[in-house]
Design an enzyme around this catalytic site. Structure first.
Site, PDB file in Angstrom:
ATOM      1  N   ALA A 220       0.806  -1.223   0.000  1.00 39.22           N
ATOM      2  CA  ALA A 220       0.000   0.000   0.000  1.00 39.22           C
ATOM      3  C   ALA A 220       0.835   1.266   0.000  1.00 39.22           C
ATOM      4  O   ALA A 220       0.482   2.259  -0.645  1.00 39.22           O
ATOM      5  CB  ALA A 220      -0.940  -0.020   1.203  1.00 39.22           C
ATOM      6  N   GLU A 222       3.764   1.994  -1.215  1.00 42.45           N
ATOM      7  CA  GLU A 222       4.732   2.193  -2.286  1.00 42.45           C
ATOM      8  C   GLU A 222       4.090   2.947  -3.449  1.00 42.45           C
ATOM      9  O   GLU A 222       3.913   2.434  -4.545  1.00 42.45           O
ATOM     10  CB  GLU A 222       5.319   0.841  -2.700  1.00 42.45           C
ATOM     11  CG  GLU A 222       6.068   0.182  -1.544  1.00 42.45           C
ATOM     12  CD  GLU A 222       6.500  -1.251  -1.814  1.00 42.45           C
ATOM     13  OE1 GLU A 222       6.338  -1.719  -2.965  1.00 42.45           O
ATOM     14  OE2 GLU A 222       6.993  -1.909  -0.879  1.00 42.45           O
ATOM     15  N   ARG A 281       1.455  -1.093   5.084  1.00 42.94           N
ATOM     16  CA  ARG A 281       2.030  -1.942   4.044  1.00 42.94           C
ATOM     17  C   ARG A 281       1.042  -2.965   3.471  1.00 42.94           C
ATOM     18  O   ARG A 281       1.059  -3.274   2.285  1.00 42.94           O
ATOM     19  CB  ARG A 281       3.241  -2.675   4.636  1.00 42.94           C
ATOM     20  CG  ARG A 281       3.855  -3.772   3.778  1.00 42.94           C
ATOM     21  CD  ARG A 281       4.970  -4.461   4.563  1.00 42.94           C
ATOM     22  NE  ARG A 281       5.487  -5.659   3.920  1.00 42.94           N
ATOM     23  CZ  ARG A 281       6.545  -5.678   3.115  1.00 42.94           C
ATOM     24  NH1 ARG A 281       7.176  -4.554   2.842  1.00 42.94           N
ATOM     25  NH2 ARG A 281       6.969  -6.813   2.588  1.00 42.94           N
ATOM     26  N   ASN A 306       2.434  -9.754  -0.747  1.00 43.94           N
ATOM     27  CA  ASN A 306       3.604 -10.329  -1.410  1.00 43.94           C
ATOM     28  C   ASN A 306       4.273 -11.410  -0.570  1.00 43.94           C
ATOM     29  O   ASN A 306       5.439 -11.740  -0.775  1.00 43.94           O
ATOM     30  CB  ASN A 306       4.623  -9.242  -1.764  1.00 43.94           C
ATOM     31  CG  ASN A 306       5.462  -9.614  -2.962  1.00 43.94           C
ATOM     32  OD1 ASN A 306       4.959 -10.173  -3.936  1.00 43.94           O
ATOM     33  ND2 ASN A 306       6.749  -9.307  -2.914  1.00 43.94           N
ATOM     34  N   HIS A 361       7.925  -2.122  -7.251  1.00 42.64           N
ATOM     35  CA  HIS A 361       7.957  -1.861  -5.810  1.00 42.64           C
ATOM     36  C   HIS A 361       8.822  -0.628  -5.557  1.00 42.64           C
ATOM     37  O   HIS A 361       9.402  -0.049  -6.457  1.00 42.64           O
ATOM     38  CB  HIS A 361       8.556  -3.060  -5.060  1.00 42.64           C
ATOM     39  CG  HIS A 361       7.690  -4.272  -5.034  1.00 42.64           C
ATOM     40  ND1 HIS A 361       7.122  -4.771  -3.882  1.00 42.64           N
ATOM     41  CD2 HIS A 361       7.296  -5.126  -6.021  1.00 42.64           C
ATOM     42  CE1 HIS A 361       6.415  -5.850  -4.156  1.00 42.64           C
ATOM     43  NE2 HIS A 361       6.511  -6.087  -5.453  1.00 42.64           N
ATOM     44  N   SER A 362       8.927  -0.249  -4.302  1.00 39.59           N
ATOM     45  CA  SER A 362       9.926   0.722  -3.869  1.00 39.59           C
ATOM     46  C   SER A 362      10.269   0.374  -2.419  1.00 39.59           C
ATOM     47  O   SER A 362       9.420  -0.175  -1.710  1.00 39.59           O
ATOM     48  CB  SER A 362       9.386   2.164  -3.966  1.00 39.59           C
ATOM     49  OG  SER A 362       8.331   2.397  -3.061  1.00 39.59           O
ATOM     50  N   GLU A 437      12.706  -2.590  -7.681  1.00 39.52           N
ATOM     51  CA  GLU A 437      12.640  -1.658  -6.553  1.00 39.52           C
ATOM     52  C   GLU A 437      13.072  -0.286  -7.064  1.00 39.52           C
ATOM     53  O   GLU A 437      14.228  -0.082  -7.435  1.00 39.52           O
ATOM     54  CB  GLU A 437      13.558  -2.118  -5.417  1.00 39.52           C
ATOM     55  CG  GLU A 437      13.156  -3.437  -4.767  1.00 39.52           C
ATOM     56  CD  GLU A 437      12.042  -3.276  -3.750  1.00 39.52           C
ATOM     57  OE1 GLU A 437      11.528  -2.141  -3.598  1.00 39.52           O
ATOM     58  OE2 GLU A 437      11.681  -4.276  -3.101  1.00 39.52           O
TER      59      GLU A 437
END
Length: 664
Positions: A220, A222, A281, A306, A361-362, A437
């Site tokens: 959530a 990212e 998250r 994930n 993602h990050s 990422e």
């Protein structure tokens, strides 16, 4: 070693949890402050302790933004200021773990980087215009909105954070005006009844084409990932018929892009800048309760999506505790969001068609390939995966000079089982599988709170790397691939002026040269954020959700169909200066920032120096901040005390330049 770690963990548990409130509650004290700290282990024992803390994060009210992959590799931990932080520091210090302050007040970082005057884009509005840090001193902006392909009818606020309703409206508008190549796909619904929608992009064909899958925002918090996925959509549609390579992509392949796999969680993070909300998250699954160590029950909601896929599920890097940030769920595919992905990719339309699976993602600037459940475990075609990944990160770096590393998640971060990327490789046998990422790199302090000025550059460079994956898919199927950056790509290096490239390279050279020699001081230290480089290489809606969907649809239809393109934005390179000290715990980090904050975009910027030095035109001798003169005026010794930082940011004012010495 295990006995010692358990003893330390018990001590932390006793100190931090007495009188604490369960982390799951949605009622937050707005006076609470949270800090982001860096911790690094110096031996296997202390590394094991940090990893055990992550597995038990819910017990200690900790939020691990990043895990340590090895000794000396930093972990980023968000912790509540005050007693919790002090006691955690004491325990970690006892265990030979180095602790340093990264962000003293996370909420202020959120407001500085993500605050906006448009409440329709961001739920908590603009409360901190005066908190904005100084921009880099540039004669022209690095951010160029011309890199965002123009669609005549469909508009999205690129360069800003928007609502999920805005995302869906944008995709539906594209479908309406570009029906020949775009079609909405709804893969399922969330716990709260929100539709999980994406866009299929591909020219019509008499035969079944090979497919490429892209998703974002499975976590959530990212936010940059969904923005990047939407940029992919924009470029594929807007450049179709204009860019020869993209036209070939869309004619030859079908792209399935789902920008936000976790709409419930994403929308929740937009409701408040309070760190425990903004940094949520998981998804928003119903509460589950477990007996508390202190009596009674702990009730928490949400599953880490994930960690919920069928690949070595629940083995490593996840938790059985519902209150943990890495809770893997009651069973594999327990969540409607993960079942939606599984079921859609198993449909006759998709089965055995997908040649590339990319999940965004990050953060950390990593290009990750399978497998991530354990160290040094690779698929049979690892050579081809590495070859394509290397091409991708090299092509990406040619845009703005941003450096990515590549490897498995276990080798570059830490082992984590149950991920969608590993599942796609093992269960679906997808050829090219990557978890990307995005910015910033691990060493910088912004973490998930990526400044809005960096959104478009992040998307632009990532799309260039993504094109290498698409080229590999075309080559795999004996189709004509892209002829590369040097042959006319609309987003190639040619679109970036030589001046911009020199500025980027100068910044990176300075920062990279200082990183190796930086030291920790016991006095006040400056910590800087830049964009730059790494030093290395069944989808059914649950009952009682119809009213939620109706409300969501009403919100969607009540807003305007198209949003105007935002004006030219300020420079992309926006370092955030944070002040921290080892002697004063509650130091207000805004003291200096407030004095040197920037005005609105329409305001002409002034300098603390009397005139704009002509030497700034020399990329080898220039100040990177407006505040250099101000800092020197208030502290005559700042150039010596903060030499590494000031050499990188205030080379002219501090007279570090060789060109300055020659002239004077």
């Amino acid at each position: 070693m295990r006995y010692l770690c358990k003893s330390i963990l018990l001590a932390v548990h006793t100190i931090l949890l007495v009188g604490s409130v369960c982390c799951s509650t949605d009622v937050h004290n707005t006076d609470d402050k949270y800090a982001l700290i860096h911790v690094s282990a110096h031996d296997e024992q202390s590394l094991h302790l940090i990893k055990q803390l992550q597995l038990n994060d819910f017990k200690y009210d900790l939020d691990f933004w990043k895990s340590p992959s090895s000794i000396s590799d930093k972990a980023d931990i968000m912790v509540k200021r005050g007693k919790s932080e002090r006691m955690l520091r004491q325990i970690l210090s006892f265990a030979n773990v180095t602790v340093s302050m990264s962000v003293p007040d996370v909420e202020k970082l959120i407001m500085r980087n993500e605050g906006t005057t448009s409440k329709s884009h961001l739920g908590f509005g603009s409360l901190s215009k005066w908190l904005h840090d100084d921009p880099i001193l540039d004669s022209e902006p690095d951010l160029d909105l011309t890199k965002v392909g123009a669609l005549k009818k469909a508009k999205y606020p690129f360069g800003d954070y928007a609502s999920y309703a805005d995302m869906v409206k944008y995709m539906r508008t594209i479908e309406f005006y570009y029906p020949r190549i775009a079609k909405i796909v709804r893969i399922g619904a969330t716990h709260e009844g929100k539709p999980i929608e994406g866009l299929k992009i591909g020219a019509r064909s008499s035969h079944k084409k090979r497919a490429v899958w892209v998703d974002g925002n499975i976590h959530a918090r990212e936010w940059a990932s969904s923005h990047t996925a939407l940029y992919f959509i924009n470029q594929l549609v807007s450049e179709y018929g204009k860019d020869a390579q993209i036209t070939n992509y869309v004619d030859t392949l079908d792209f399935y892009i789902v920008p936000c796999l976790n709409p419930d969680g994403y929308e929740y993070t937009r409701t408040s800048p309070i760190p425990t909300v903004r940094l949520w998250r998981k998804n928003r699954s119903p509460e589950l309760c477990r007996p508390s160590l202190w009596g009674g029950e702990k009730c928490c909601r949400g599953v880490d999506l994930n960690r919920n896929f069928r690949f070595h599920w629940a083995e490593r890097g996840s938790s059985y505790e519902p209150c943990s940030n890495i809770y893997h769920g009651e069973e594999v595919f327990s969540e409607p969001e993960t079942r939606a992905v599984r079921n859609f990719l198993a449909t006759p339309e998709m089965k055995d068609r997908v040649d590339a699976f990319v999940t965004l993602h990050s953060y950390a600037q990593l290009w990750i390939y399978p497998y991530s459940h354990e160290e040094q475990n690779y698929p049979e075609d690892i050579g081809e995966l590495r070859k394509t990944a290397r091409k991708a990160i090299n092509r990406l770096s040619r845009v703005y000079g941003t450096n990515y590393r590549m490897g498995t998640g276990a080798d570059t971060l830490s082992p984590a089982a149950g991920g969608s990327d590993d599942w796609a490789k093992s269960a679906l046998n997808v050829k090219y599988v990557y978890l990307i990422e995005l910015r910033p790199q691990m060493e910088l302090s912004n973490g998930f709170i990526l400044h809005k000025k960096e959104l478009i550059p992040t998307a632009v460079e990532t799309f260039e790397g993504f094109r290498e994956v698409v080229d590999a898919v075309l080559t795999l199927n004996n189709s004509t691939s892209s002829i590369g950056l040097s042959s006319g790509s609309n987003t190639s290096r040619k679109t970036i002026s030589d001046l911009q490239m020199r500025k980027q390279q100068y910044r990176m050279r300075l920062l990279a040269s200082q990183a190796a020699g930086s030291t920790t001081r016991s006095t006040t230290t400056l910590k800087t954020s830049t964009t730059s480089v790494s030093t290395t290489s069944e989808a059914t809606s649950p009952s009682k959700t119809s009213r939620h969907f109706d409300r969501f649809t009403a919100d969607l239809n009540s807003s305007t169909r198209a949003r105007p393109t935002p004006p030219m934005a300020p420079p992309i390179m926006s370092p955030s200066t944070e002040f921290s000290t080892t002697t004063t715990e509650e130091e207000d980090v805004t003291g200096v920032i407030r004095s040197s904050s920037i005005a609105s975009r329409a305001t002409t910027y002034g300098f603390f120096t009397a005139t704009k030095p002509s030497a700034f035109l020399d990329p080898e001798c220039r100040d990177m901040r407006y505040s250099c003169g101000f800092w020197l005026k208030n502290n005559k010794q700042v150039c010596e005390e903060q030499q590494s930082f000031m050499r990188a940011q205030c080379a002219y004012t501090c007279k570090f330049c060789t060109s300055f010495i020659k002239r004077h």
